[in-house]
Design an enzyme around this catalytic site. Structure first.
Site, PDB file in Angstrom:
ATOM      1  N   LYS A 217      24.985  48.471  45.195  1.00  0.00           N
ATOM      2  CA  LYS A 217      25.663  49.286  46.207  1.00  0.00           C
ATOM      3  C   LYS A 217      25.274  50.760  46.094  1.00  0.00           C
ATOM      4  CE  LYS A 217      29.545  46.163  46.708  1.00  0.00           C
ATOM      5  NZ  LYS A 217      30.994  45.956  46.558  1.00  0.00           N
ATOM      6  N   CYS A 432      42.964  45.173  49.963  1.00  0.00           N
ATOM      7  CA  CYS A 432      41.877  44.259  50.314  1.00  0.00           C
ATOM      8  C   CYS A 432      42.406  43.152  51.212  1.00  0.00           C
ATOM      9  CB  CYS A 432      41.246  43.687  49.059  1.00  0.00           C
ATOM     10  SG  CYS A 432      42.288  42.435  48.292  1.00  0.00           S
ATOM     11  N   CYS A 438      40.390  34.964  51.648  1.00  0.00           N
ATOM     12  CA  CYS A 438      39.545  35.184  50.472  1.00  0.00           C
ATOM     13  C   CYS A 438      39.740  34.060  49.452  1.00  0.00           C
ATOM     14  CB  CYS A 438      39.869  36.533  49.826  1.00  0.00           C
ATOM     15  SG  CYS A 438      38.848  36.769  48.367  1.00  0.00           S
ATOM     16  N   CYS A 477      43.151  40.174  43.576  1.00  0.00           N
ATOM     17  CA  CYS A 477      42.584  39.683  42.311  1.00  0.00           C
ATOM     18  C   CYS A 477      41.918  40.869  41.617  1.00  0.00           C
ATOM     19  CB  CYS A 477      41.602  38.531  42.572  1.00  0.00           C
ATOM     20  SG  CYS A 477      39.943  39.051  43.014  1.00  0.00           S
ATOM     21  N   CYS A 481      38.132  44.991  45.321  1.00  0.00           N
ATOM     22  CA  CYS A 481      37.508  45.319  46.608  1.00  0.00           C
ATOM     23  C   CYS A 481      38.118  46.553  47.277  1.00  0.00           C
ATOM     24  CB  CYS A 481      37.584  44.122  47.545  1.00  0.00           C
ATOM     25  SG  CYS A 481      36.658  42.710  46.927  1.00  0.00           S
TER      26      CYS A 481
HETATM   27 FE1  SRM Z   1      34.552  42.615  47.720  1.00  0.00          FE
HETATM   28  C1  SRM Z   1      33.934  39.492  46.615  1.00  0.00           C
HETATM   29  C2  SRM Z   1      36.021  41.419  50.455  1.00  0.00           C
HETATM   30  C3  SRM Z   1      34.445  45.710  49.069  1.00  0.00           C
HETATM   31  C4  SRM Z   1      33.968  43.941  44.607  1.00  0.00           C
HETATM   32  N1  SRM Z   1      34.851  40.755  48.437  1.00  0.00           N
HETATM   33  C5  SRM Z   1      34.471  39.587  47.851  1.00  0.00           C
HETATM   34  C6  SRM Z   1      34.687  38.401  48.793  1.00  0.00           C
HETATM   35  C7  SRM Z   1      33.428  38.199  49.566  1.00  0.00           C
HETATM   36  C8  SRM Z   1      35.235  37.129  48.131  1.00  0.00           C
HETATM   37  C9  SRM Z   1      34.255  36.064  47.694  1.00  0.00           C
HETATM   38  O1  SRM Z   1      33.286  36.369  46.985  1.00  0.00           O
HETATM   39  O2  SRM Z   1      34.487  34.910  48.058  1.00  0.00           O
HETATM   40  C10 SRM Z   1      35.812  39.001  49.691  1.00  0.00           C
HETATM   41  C11 SRM Z   1      35.931  38.436  51.098  1.00  0.00           C
HETATM   42  C12 SRM Z   1      37.371  38.390  51.515  1.00  0.00           C
HETATM   43  C13 SRM Z   1      37.579  38.115  52.949  1.00  0.00           C
HETATM   44  O3  SRM Z   1      38.256  37.103  53.278  1.00  0.00           O
HETATM   45  O4  SRM Z   1      37.133  38.891  53.775  1.00  0.00           O
HETATM   46  C14 SRM Z   1      35.541  40.479  49.560  1.00  0.00           C
HETATM   47  N2  SRM Z   1      35.027  43.384  49.475  1.00  0.00           N
HETATM   48  C15 SRM Z   1      35.723  42.745  50.455  1.00  0.00           C
HETATM   49  C16 SRM Z   1      36.163  43.695  51.537  1.00  0.00           C
HETATM   50  C17 SRM Z   1      36.194  43.076  52.930  1.00  0.00           C
HETATM   51  C18 SRM Z   1      37.536  44.270  51.141  1.00  0.00           C
HETATM   52  C19 SRM Z   1      38.303  44.962  52.230  1.00  0.00           C
HETATM   53  O5  SRM Z   1      39.473  44.622  52.341  1.00  0.00           O
HETATM   54  O6  SRM Z   1      37.791  45.823  52.927  1.00  0.00           O
HETATM   55  C20 SRM Z   1      35.115  44.804  51.337  1.00  0.00           C
HETATM   56  C21 SRM Z   1      33.864  44.570  52.122  1.00  0.00           C
HETATM   57  C22 SRM Z   1      32.875  45.652  51.891  1.00  0.00           C
HETATM   58  C23 SRM Z   1      31.655  45.589  52.759  1.00  0.00           C
HETATM   59  O7  SRM Z   1      31.801  45.851  53.946  1.00  0.00           O
HETATM   60  O8  SRM Z   1      30.574  45.331  52.230  1.00  0.00           O
HETATM   61  C24 SRM Z   1      34.819  44.651  49.854  1.00  0.00           C
HETATM   62  N3  SRM Z   1      34.173  44.493  46.994  1.00  0.00           N
HETATM   63  C25 SRM Z   1      34.288  45.643  47.702  1.00  0.00           C
HETATM   64  C26 SRM Z   1      34.279  46.762  46.820  1.00  0.00           C
HETATM   65  C27 SRM Z   1      34.460  48.225  47.215  1.00  0.00           C
HETATM   66  C28 SRM Z   1      33.174  48.952  47.436  1.00  0.00           C
HETATM   67  O9  SRM Z   1      32.091  48.388  47.379  1.00  0.00           O
HETATM   68  O10 SRM Z   1      33.265  50.161  47.684  1.00  0.00           O
HETATM   69  C29 SRM Z   1      34.161  46.258  45.535  1.00  0.00           C
HETATM   70  C30 SRM Z   1      34.195  47.077  44.225  1.00  0.00           C
HETATM   71  C31 SRM Z   1      32.924  47.754  43.917  1.00  0.00           C
HETATM   72  C32 SRM Z   1      32.011  46.841  43.167  1.00  0.00           C
HETATM   73  O11 SRM Z   1      31.237  46.144  43.818  1.00  0.00           O
HETATM   74  O12 SRM Z   1      32.092  46.808  41.938  1.00  0.00           O
HETATM   75  C33 SRM Z   1      34.079  44.824  45.662  1.00  0.00           C
HETATM   76  N4  SRM Z   1      33.989  41.845  45.932  1.00  0.00           N
HETATM   77  C34 SRM Z   1      33.874  42.553  44.770  1.00  0.00           C
HETATM   78  C35 SRM Z   1      33.631  41.633  43.698  1.00  0.00           C
HETATM   79  C36 SRM Z   1      33.411  42.000  42.207  1.00  0.00           C
HETATM   80  C37 SRM Z   1      31.985  42.225  41.936  1.00  0.00           C
HETATM   81  C38 SRM Z   1      31.690  42.348  40.468  1.00  0.00           C
HETATM   82  O13 SRM Z   1      30.877  43.150  40.096  1.00  0.00           O
HETATM   83  O14 SRM Z   1      32.261  41.617  39.663  1.00  0.00           O
HETATM   84  C39 SRM Z   1      33.635  40.341  44.263  1.00  0.00           C
HETATM   85  C40 SRM Z   1      33.420  39.000  43.536  1.00  0.00           C
HETATM   86  C41 SRM Z   1      31.989  38.688  43.305  1.00  0.00           C
HETATM   87  O15 SRM Z   1      31.088  39.304  43.865  1.00  0.00           O
HETATM   88  O16 SRM Z   1      31.767  37.761  42.529  1.00  0.00           O
HETATM   89  C42 SRM Z   1      33.864  40.509  45.679  1.00  0.00           C
HETATM   90 FE1  SF4 Z   2      39.348  38.801  47.532  1.00  0.00          FE
HETATM   91 FE2  SF4 Z   2      39.819  39.804  45.143  1.00  0.00          FE
HETATM   92 FE3  SF4 Z   2      38.223  41.092  46.824  1.00  0.00          FE
HETATM   93 FE4  SF4 Z   2      40.787  41.023  47.314  1.00  0.00          FE
HETATM   94  S1  SF4 Z   2      39.827  41.977  45.504  1.00  0.00           S
HETATM   95  S2  SF4 Z   2      39.169  40.597  48.818  1.00  0.00           S
HETATM   96  S3  SF4 Z   2      41.370  39.040  46.562  1.00  0.00           S
HETATM   97  S4  SF4 Z   2      37.817  39.144  45.921  1.00  0.00           S
END
Ligand code: SRM
Ligand code: SF4
Length: 566
Positions: A217, A432, A438, A477, A481
């Protein structure tokens, strides 16, 4: 075929996902065949993984999961489609087009994400291609919005505030274009394009067959606003402005939020500042950093594959030396700058060129029902542009002096004007998506936010600090996010109704919050917060924020342990 010499780890030891990528013919897999299979609403396990690179997640409606299981029906499969919109900018026509697509093909309206793009939830398999072609017709796509690649590049604050803002935004777009995968799989599968060649081997000059070990990212921040949470990015670029001109960027690397509660060797990490580069080098620099992660990231253990772990495993000195070897020159020392907040600047702002920009508060980024109707009504007679923010809000940009008054009336008429000056606490709260879509959610987040805001407001009022903005973030969780570990107060889901409570992040987003209590329900976390908020009210220094107060007074040194889950 991948060879041991292609990567820094032996092929035999690779994680199964790596082997899948390698044999997928650059993300083609059997996605087309899976879309055509009529007897299931799902695609195969392997194709669900590959479809992420196309910006698509297979999910199921968790609200009806057990009922369907009892009735021996397959889960209610549906897909989430995430667009790639670098810098988050749209025209009103694009918004209206997305609105139409969401009504036709998605079941849960429009969702603005924490990386300033749009997700559509609840899309059925039979509609996926139609939706993807509709998105293409709007001049947009979804490539690499998910998957082991460089995600959409985020860029802070309105690009139209000044020449510098525009330049940084343009660099963010260039960076996104440079880092995007080049595979022909995307147009072939979704648009039905003929393959350019049946030889796939030269298709991905940068990513190769294995793409990245994990997501990567990149974000651009423009001080004094740290709205993108630059210290949570794998690669953060902080604009340095000297004599009113963009001179370059301070670089920070290795930020990330994700962690697993079950693994001690997983943790959120603050990106560290390592130096400065001239402005025009930024896109190429991002590519160099990404290729270092491509070559040295862990491809065996996906939970340790993010860039933050590569840095901790090999060391920042090693990274700096490798960077210098690839660039040919060392980094210059970081230059001074100052952040003063990490939320959005809501309400009206005027750019250097005289145009006005208005940021509207959108709770959890969810645009559905009446709000979707009203926004569409507004955009049908609107001549400016639109931008999504990384705090899930919506910005109206490029409004002329003569149009501002009229836009104000229209916002009033449509009951949207209050969103310019919402309640302070709501404006500093993000959550989130979590349940019901999710697959990783353990507790509610978005759907719990209205109640959380109400009980927290009541508590703040009781403690005499009703007007004090405090960054509050909630996730379903520990994955983070909504970037909870950068907030002053955060709740991360552990089980239905139970959360871990984190405290003490900074208001500027440059310090991690610490775990204060595990597995607490609403009554328990409000009970824990009350004495801390009371002390803050009685003893804080002028202009001192809640998180800074907790740290200065050492109030977080003894975390409280609550009910342990078995
Ligand atoms: Fe996220 C996974 C939603 C920003 C860290 N994230 C997911 C998934 C795709 C769940 C999955 O893997 O099955 C979620 C989908 C839920 C749904 O029903 O829509 C999801 N992430 C989101 C969103 C939609 C949250 C929101 O409410 O806005 C954001 C979409 C961003 C985008 O447009 O690309 C979102 N996710 C983030 C951020 C914030 C950021 O990037 O600024 C993070 C933390 C920063 C980071 O990456 O460390 C983030 N998402 C994760 C993680 C943990 C990654 C890791 O390093 O362990 C997962 C799980 C994974 O990838 O295994 C994840
Ligand atoms: Fe799903 Fe966890 Fe990301 Fe929330 S923080 S959207 S529960 S993966």
């Amino acid at each position: 075929m991948i060879r041991d010499s292609d990567i820094s780890q032996p092929v035999a030891s690779l994680h199964d996902n790596e082997k899948l990528k390698a044999r997928s013919r650059h993300l083609r897999g059997t996605i087309s065949e899976g879309l055509a299979a009529p007897l299931t609403g799902a695609v195969s396990h392997d194709d669900t993984l590959l479809m992420k690179f196309h910006g698509i997640y297979q999910q199921d409606d968790r609200d009806v999961r057990s009922e369907r299981r009892q009735r021996q029906l397959e889960p209610s499969y549906q897909f989430m489609v995430r667009m790639r919109i670098p810098g988050g900018q749209l025209s009103p026509e694009q918004w209206l087009g997305i609105d139409q697509l969401s009504r036709r093909y998605a079941e849960r309206g429009i969702r603005i994400t924490t990386r300033q793009t749009i997700q559509l939830h609840g899309v059925r398999k039979r509609h996926l291609r139609l939706l993807m072609q509709g998105i293409r017709d709007l001049g947009l796509d979804t490539i690499a919005a998910c998957g082991d690649d460089s995600r959409g590049v985020v860029c802070g604050t309105s690009p139209f505030l000044s020449k510098v803002h525009q330049q940084v935004n343009e660099l963010a777009k260039q960076t996104s274009d440079l880092l995007i995968p080049k595979t022909g799989a995307y147009p072939e599968i979704w648009y039905g394009d003929e393959p350019k060649s049946i030889e796939y081997k030269d298709e991905e000059p940068v990513y190769g067959d294995l793409y990245l070990p994990r997501k990567f990212k990149v974000g651009y921040a423009i001080p004094p606003v740290n709205d993108i949470d630059v210290y949570g990015q794998d690669l953060g670029l902080i604009a340095i402005v000297e004599d009113g001109e963009l001179s370059g960027f301070n670089i920070c690397v290795g930020g990330g939020m994700g962690q697993l509660d079950t693994r001690d060797d997983s943790y959120p990490r603050l990106a560290e500042e390592i130096g400065y580069i001239p402005a025009d080098e930024a896109p190429g620099f991002a590519l160099t950093v990404m290729t270092i992660q491509r070559d040295f990231g862990d491809r065996k253990d996906r939970h340790r594959a993010r860039f933050k772990y590569t840095l901790d495993r090999l060391g920042t000195d090693w990274f700096l030396a490798e960077l210098e070897r690839r660039r040919g020159v060392p980094l210059e020392p970081a230059r001074p700058f100052r952040f003063n907040q990490n939320g959005d600047l809501l309400g009206w702002q005027r750019g250097d060129d005289g145009f006005w920009h208005a940021t509207l508060y959108i709770e959890s980024g969810r645009v559905d029902g009446v709000l979707r109707e009203r926004l569409s009504g507004f955009f049908q007679q609107y001549g400016g542009r639109i931008r999504m923010t990384t705090n899930q809000n919506l910005q109206l940009t490029h409004i002329g002096d003569y149009e501002k008054e009229q836009a104000g009336w229209r916002l009033q008429d449509l009951d949207l004007a209050w969103r310019l000056t919402p309640d302070q606490q709501a404006a500093h709260t993000i959550s989130c998506v979590a349940l019901p879509t999710c697959g990783l959610a353990m507790a509610e987040a978005e759907r719990y936010t209205p109640r959380l805001l109400s009980v927290f407001e009541t508590l703040k009022t009781r403690c005499g600090i009703a007007g004090q903005p405090i960054t509050l973030r909630i996730t379903g969780c520990p994955n983070g996010c909504a970037r909870p570990y950068l907030a002053e107060i955060a709740l991360t889901g552990r089980a239905p109704g139970l959360y871990n409570l984190y405290l003490g992040g900074s208001f500027h987003g440059d310090r991690l919050a610490r775990l204060y209590a595990s597995n607490v329900d609403e009554e328990a976390f409000l009970g824990l917060l009350e004495p801390l908020l009371e002390s803050y009210q009685a003893q804080h220094q002028p202009d001192e924020h809640f998180g800074d107060f907790l740290v200065r007074r050492n109030l977080l040194d003894t975390p409280v342990e609550f009910v342990r889950l078995t």
